[in-house]
Scaffold this motif. Structure first.
Motif: not given
Length: 156
Positions: A30-55
């Motif tokens: 989860f920390l590694q996932l957070q490290q992929l988030q930056d100003e160019s993709s500020p919602n990256f983690v929540s978007e990935v996690v929401n896809i996970y929830f949907h699937e």
């Protein structure tokens, strides 16, 4: 004054994350996932996690549907769904959900329907707990961003 609210919310986020790690709900992925988030993709983690929830919800429905069938015997199909859920759980750092999937798979390998039903109940419980806690985390993060006065460009 805005900064103090943002600092308090950051501390709340850190406390919640510490709890989730201490309880074994999340792992370092989860920390590694957070490290992929930056100003160019500020919602990256929540978007990935929401896809996970949907699937994951589709997979959980499929697992329940298989087990509720009175003439159920397709343990191989169940293991395919479990492997998918295990893999996606690992990819976001959902440690406890992944661990329950491992136990569930062991019951399915023994063609143990009662064990599978128990494991499904535990899996659904752990999944709901994870979902609620991560939604709480993302809400705090949104509040922190607003309190800090950070503005990201609107997406079209």
């Amino acid at each position: 004054m805005l900064g103090l609210g943002a600092d308090r919310l950051r501390a709340d986020m850190n406390r919640l994350l510490a709890f989730l790690f201490h309880q074994g709900i999340l792992d370092e992925q989860f920390l590694q996932l957070q490290q992929l988030q930056d100003e160019s993709s500020p919602n990256f983690v929540s978007e990935v996690v929401n896809i996970y929830f949907h699937e994951s919800e589709k997979l959980l429905r499929n697992l329940r549907s298989l087990l509720m069938d009175r003439e159920f015997s397709d343990y191989k199909k169940m293991r395919i769904h479990l492997n998918q859920l295990m893999g996606s759980s690992s990819s976001i750092g959902a440690k406890r959900v992944r661990n329950v999937c491992v136990a569930f798979r062991a019951a399915s390998e023994q063609n143990n329907r009662a064990g599978c039903l128990r494991a499904l109940e535990v899996l659904e419980h752990e999944y709901c707990f994870l979902k609620n806690k991560l939604h709480e985390l993302f809400q705090i993060e949104q509040q922190r961003v607003l309190a800090a006065g950070v503005r990201y460009p609107m997406q079209n």
